[in-house]
Design a protein around this motif. Structure first.
Motif, PDB file in Angstrom:
ATOM      1  N   UNK A 155     -19.584 -13.294  27.603  1.00 34.29           N
ATOM      2  CA  UNK A 155     -20.206 -12.493  28.656  1.00 34.29           C
ATOM      3  C   UNK A 155     -21.518 -11.874  28.208  1.00 34.29           C
ATOM      4  N   UNK A 156     -21.533 -11.325  26.996  1.00 40.24           N
ATOM      5  CA  UNK A 156     -22.788 -10.709  26.557  1.00 40.24           C
ATOM      6  C   UNK A 156     -23.852 -11.764  26.313  1.00 40.24           C
ATOM      7  N   UNK A 157     -23.448 -12.958  25.858  1.00 40.96           N
ATOM      8  CA  UNK A 157     -24.407 -14.060  25.738  1.00 40.96           C
ATOM      9  C   UNK A 157     -24.939 -14.438  27.112  1.00 40.96           C
ATOM     10  N   UNK A 158     -24.037 -14.511  28.085  1.00 40.23           N
ATOM     11  CA  UNK A 158     -24.425 -14.854  29.450  1.00 40.23           C
ATOM     12  C   UNK A 158     -25.426 -13.851  30.012  1.00 40.23           C
ATOM     13  N   UNK A 159     -25.198 -12.567  29.776  1.00 38.41           N
ATOM     14  CA  UNK A 159     -26.026 -11.530  30.390  1.00 38.41           C
ATOM     15  C   UNK A 159     -27.231 -11.124  29.544  1.00 38.41           C
ATOM     16  N   UNK A 160     -27.215 -11.407  28.239  1.00 35.65           N
ATOM     17  CA  UNK A 160     -28.304 -10.958  27.370  1.00 35.65           C
ATOM     18  C   UNK A 160     -29.210 -12.119  26.949  1.00 35.65           C
ATOM     19  N   UNK A 161     -28.631 -13.254  26.555  1.00 38.70           N
ATOM     20  CA  UNK A 161     -29.421 -14.373  26.037  1.00 38.70           C
ATOM     21  C   UNK A 161     -29.835 -15.336  27.151  1.00 38.70           C
ATOM     22  N   UNK A 162     -28.913 -15.665  28.050  1.00 36.83           N
ATOM     23  CA  UNK A 162     -29.197 -16.652  29.100  1.00 36.83           C
ATOM     24  C   UNK A 162     -30.353 -16.253  30.014  1.00 36.83           C
ATOM     25  N   UNK A 163     -30.522 -14.964  30.379  1.00 45.85           N
ATOM     26  CA  UNK A 163     -31.683 -14.623  31.222  1.00 45.85           C
ATOM     27  C   UNK A 163     -33.017 -15.066  30.643  1.00 45.85           C
ATOM     28  N   UNK A 164     -33.170 -15.044  29.314  1.00 46.27           N
ATOM     29  CA  UNK A 164     -34.403 -15.534  28.707  1.00 46.27           C
ATOM     30  C   UNK A 164     -34.566 -17.041  28.916  1.00 46.27           C
ATOM     31  N   UNK A 165     -33.434 -17.766  28.883  1.00 46.36           N
ATOM     32  CA  UNK A 165     -33.500 -19.204  29.158  1.00 46.36           C
ATOM     33  C   UNK A 165     -33.872 -19.470  30.607  1.00 46.36           C
ATOM     34  N   UNK A 166     -33.332 -18.673  31.529  1.00 45.15           N
ATOM     35  CA  UNK A 166     -33.727 -18.807  32.932  1.00 45.15           C
ATOM     36  C   UNK A 166     -35.234 -18.615  33.075  1.00 45.15           C
ATOM     37  N   UNK A 167     -35.796 -17.686  32.303  1.00 43.90           N
ATOM     38  CA  UNK A 167     -37.221 -17.396  32.407  1.00 43.90           C
ATOM     39  C   UNK A 167     -38.109 -18.559  32.010  1.00 43.90           C
ATOM     40  N   UNK A 168     -37.648 -19.419  31.110  1.00 48.46           N
ATOM     41  CA  UNK A 168     -38.468 -20.546  30.666  1.00 48.46           C
ATOM     42  C   UNK A 168     -38.005 -21.891  31.213  1.00 48.46           C
ATOM     43  N   UNK A 169     -36.712 -21.977  31.595  1.00 45.98           N
ATOM     44  CA  UNK A 169     -36.159 -23.271  32.004  1.00 45.98           C
ATOM     45  C   UNK A 169     -35.717 -23.315  33.455  1.00 45.98           C
ATOM     46  N   UNK A 170     -35.584 -22.174  34.111  1.00 44.15           N
ATOM     47  CA  UNK A 170     -35.215 -22.152  35.528  1.00 44.15           C
ATOM     48  C   UNK A 170     -33.944 -22.915  35.817  1.00 44.15           C
ATOM     49  N   UNK A 171     -34.030 -23.869  36.751  1.00 40.92           N
ATOM     50  CA  UNK A 171     -32.838 -24.617  37.156  1.00 40.92           C
ATOM     51  C   UNK A 171     -32.331 -25.561  36.070  1.00 40.92           C
ATOM     52  N   UNK A 172     -33.119 -25.785  35.015  1.00 37.48           N
ATOM     53  CA  UNK A 172     -32.696 -26.668  33.918  1.00 37.48           C
ATOM     54  C   UNK A 172     -31.872 -25.925  32.868  1.00 37.48           C
ATOM     55  N   UNK A 173     -31.610 -24.644  33.086  1.00 37.04           N
ATOM     56  CA  UNK A 173     -30.881 -23.850  32.092  1.00 37.04           C
ATOM     57  C   UNK A 173     -29.472 -24.386  31.860  1.00 37.04           C
ATOM     58  N   UNK A 174     -28.734 -24.640  32.941  1.00 32.75           N
ATOM     59  CA  UNK A 174     -27.364 -25.143  32.802  1.00 32.75           C
ATOM     60  C   UNK A 174     -27.352 -26.494  32.088  1.00 32.75           C
ATOM     61  N   UNK A 175     -28.303 -27.358  32.426  1.00 34.88           N
ATOM     62  CA  UNK A 175     -28.378 -28.676  31.787  1.00 34.88           C
ATOM     63  C   UNK A 175     -28.652 -28.529  30.293  1.00 34.88           C
ATOM     64  N   UNK A 176     -29.567 -27.634  29.922  1.00 34.91           N
ATOM     65  CA  UNK A 176     -29.905 -27.428  28.516  1.00 34.91           C
ATOM     66  C   UNK A 176     -28.705 -26.897  27.735  1.00 34.91           C
ATOM     67  N   UNK A 177     -27.981 -25.937  28.319  1.00 39.36           N
ATOM     68  CA  UNK A 177     -26.798 -25.391  27.647  1.00 39.36           C
ATOM     69  C   UNK A 177     -25.720 -26.460  27.526  1.00 39.36           C
ATOM     70  N   UNK A 178     -25.587 -27.313  28.560  1.00 39.58           N
ATOM     71  CA  UNK A 178     -24.589 -28.389  28.508  1.00 39.58           C
ATOM     72  C   UNK A 178     -24.919 -29.371  27.382  1.00 39.58           C
ATOM     73  N   UNK A 179     -26.208 -29.727  27.234  1.00 42.95           N
ATOM     74  CA  UNK A 179     -26.607 -30.618  26.138  1.00 42.95           C
ATOM     75  C   UNK A 179     -26.341 -29.947  24.797  1.00 42.95           C
ATOM     76  N   UNK A 180     -26.687 -28.657  24.705  1.00 46.45           N
ATOM     77  CA  UNK A 180     -26.418 -27.916  23.473  1.00 46.45           C
ATOM     78  C   UNK A 180     -24.936 -27.877  23.136  1.00 46.45           C
TER      79      UNK A 180
END
Length: 463
Positions: A42-67
């Motif tokens: 949860x803290x990763x979702x709310x603290x780290x993921x917002x930064x990924x949304x800022x640079x990757x937008x709709x590709x965030x879920x895809x990037x995390x899935x590849x990771x």
């Protein structure tokens, strides 16, 4: 790399003659709770993921899935090496035993960077999620969380497993609420998860390139990185030859689901591309429901961050304890860091990682993110190299969990990780490279000339 250690059997024999050992007090369930709490979904979702949304937008879920898929290969390496070399030293004990003392030392330095930086990065997010009740300075709040986690880290590990287990339930509930609200307020179809769009500076849509996705993979690997905690706890897990692999693989699977499902829901439910790129999840939750639900989710996240701090301090202190037991430092320092308190925890090592962690809460957050991403990628790279060497010589017949698709899995992982490193920002590469160079100098001038008395990596005997 060629300055190798004695085989595992010899190292075990040396360890049984005197080095201090942590007591085995937790099983797979307790270890999984602690490890999941270190992933802190949860803290990763709310603290780290917002930064990924800022640079990757709709590709965030895809990037995390590849990771997450890459992390399956990483988890295979950790599972095999963690059962082959069950030590609180984690990565450095595994790599030292299999790939040589210098490689192990460099892994130790990279892991120390990660374990020192990640807790304050997470802790600084606490203030944002206490905002519905009180407005606090992020740096001072993060420092306070680090000090509180340090005090909790001085307690017995079994007690901490229960504490973190309760907090973990709350953060999973928060993630589930976000997922349900996002899916029930979907503004776009599932195709948007691969639409590769992000809001530009003018508010209009920009394309997310494949190069941006590759660059984002360093942070995506960090999102589920905490599954490696099972290796750090291997010395305190009952029956580590079986428990480590189960804990590593179960934690990765569970954490990937807990993080990916809400990320997909947020991507579908965000009011528009600008809101998604802004990454203000709390505001979206409140808009989807009401202020009471938003406040509840925010408080759950704040508790999750505290929970993560506790577990990370526990993990980090074990790394420092093991390095002192293995004589990585001058004698007075080794003596201090290897001391155990009344609860069986390495109390000096706990203070040594918790207090500096509080100080790091006042460092620029982008720098901390960048150095962490490079360090995690480099650490995984060296672990993959060690996995290639795990079935040679005396190690070939040592009882251990063995990964499928060997050696293809570690070979593929090495190629991908080298490419990911090559796409990171030069500044972060220079910071991490400079620290690694200084560590190599320490190795060359202090540790290597004293190889009979320093950096004697040991593997405690199974009980």
């Amino acid at each position: 790399m060629t300055d190798t250690l004695t085989p595992v059997e010899a190292a075990v024999a040396q360890a049984s003659g005197g080095p201090k050992k942590l007591k085995r007090s937790i099983g797979v369930v307790g270890g999984t709770l602690l490890t999941l709490s270190c992933v802190t979904p949860a803290s990763t979702l709310f603290v780290v993921v917002p930064d990924l949304f800022g640079s990757l937008g709709t590709a965030t879920a895809l990037t995390i899935a590849i990771g997450s898929l890459l992390c399956v290969a990483v988890a295979f390496c950790y599972s095999e090496l963690g059962t082959l070399v069950p030590s609180a030293g984690g990565e450095y004990a595994m790599v030292s035993t299999l790939a040589g003392r210098l490689a192990g030392w460099l892994v130790f330095v990279l892991s120390l960077l990660v374990v020192m930086i990640v807790p304050p990065v997470i802790a600084m997010g606490t203030a944002d999620y206490l905002a519905p009740l009180v407005h606090l300075d992020p740096s001072w709040t993060g420092a306070s969380v680090m000090l509180l986690a340090t005090l909790a880290g001085l307690l017995d590990l079994r007690a901490n497993a229960w504490i973190t287990g309760v907090f973990l339930v709350l953060e999973v509930i928060a993630a589930a609420i976000v997922a349900v609200l996002g899916f029930t307020h979907a503004e776009r179809g599932a195709g948007s998860l691969v639409s590769m769009r992000v809001a530009g500076p003018d508010g209009g849509p920009d394309t997310v390139t494949a190069l941006l996705v590759v660059s984002g993979l360093a942070i995506a690997l960090f999102v589920t990185q905490g599954f490696s905690t099972a290796v750090y706890l291997s010395e305190e897990l009952e029956n580590p030859r079986r428990s480590v692999a189960r804990t590593v693989l179960a934690t990765l699977a569970i954490s990937a689901v807990i993080i990916l499902v809400p990320v997909a829901a947020i991507t579908l439910g965000a009011p528009d591309l600008a809101a998604l790129t802004g990454g203000d999840i709390s505001t979206m939750v409140t808009a989807w429901s009401n202020s009471a639900v938003g406040t509840f989710v925010s408080l759950c996240v704040a508790l999750a961050i505290i929970n993560a701090g506790i577990v990370m301090v526990i993990q980090n202190s074990r790394v420092l304890f093991a390095s002192a037991r293995d004589k990585a430092w001058p004698t007075p320092v080794n003596s201090l860091f290897s001391r155990l308190g009344r609860f069986g925890s390495p109390w000096v090592s706990t203070l040594a990682v918790g207090v500096p962690g509080a100080a790091l809460c006042f460092v620029n957050l982008d720098t901390l993110y960048g150095v962490t991403g490079v360090s995690v990628t480099g650490m995984y790279l060296l672990v993959a190299v060690a996995a290639l060497l795990s079935r040679r010589g005396s190690h070939k017949h040592t009882p251990a969990w063995r990964m499928p698709l060997w050696p293809a899995a570690p070979l593929l992982l090495i190629v991908v990780l080298v490419y990911i490193l090559s796409r990171q920002e030069t500044t972060y590469l220079l910071w991490t490279g400079g620290i690694t160079a200084a560590a190599t100098l320490y190795w060359a001038l202090y540790l290597r000339p004293r190889k009979q008395t320093r950096w004697l990596v040991s593997v405690p005997e199974d009980e």
